[in-house]
Design a protein around this motif. Structure first.
Motif: not given
Length: 129
Positions: A3-16, A42-51
């Motif tokens: 699994a490599q879950p991706l979550i959408a966030v408003s601020n990628v750098e702050a969430s990271s 190993r990649m365990v989580l991806q962050l993607h900015r909503w917009d």
């Protein structure tokens, strides 16, 4: 398969920064639109900015809570260190640390800055410690 879950966030750098400080993950990509967070390379989580970019299936940033019905669950051999790190990071604790006798391990339930539920779980048999 992994699994490599991706979550959408408003601020990628702050969430990271939160995931790096709270869970001890490392940046594998960096940037303000997309991030890959790694553990032991190993990649365990991806962050993607909503917009960022057009992804019609990412969801709606106006609907809360994010991830309703889905939890970001992380298993760790070093549960005590993970609890100490989360505490030092000032993470919002929802529950625990506690023993889950059904799963035979300890758990710490957190809420990340975007509202996602994050669970840290010790290894099987990690009860009564």
């Amino acid at each position: 398969m992994q699994a490599q879950p991706l979550i959408a966030v408003s601020n990628v750098e702050a969430s990271s920064r939160w995931y790096q400080k709270t869970l001890g993950l490392k940046s594998g990509h960096g940037g303000n639109e997309y991030e890959q967070l790694l553990h032991d390379g190993r990649m365990v989580l991806q962050l993607h900015r909503w917009d960022a970019h057009h992804h019609p299936h990412i969801g709606n940033p106006e609907q809360r809570p994010y991830g309703n019905g889905a939890l970001l669950w992380f298993w760790t051999d070093d549960f005590d260190d993970a609890v100490d790190r989360a505490t030092a990071a000032g993470a919002t604790v929802l529950e625990g640390p506690k023993e889950n006798s059904n799963a035979q391990h300890r758990e710490l339930w957190l809420r990340d800055p975007e509202g996602y539920v994050v669970v840290l779980a010790g290894p099987y048999g990690d009860v009564g410690m």
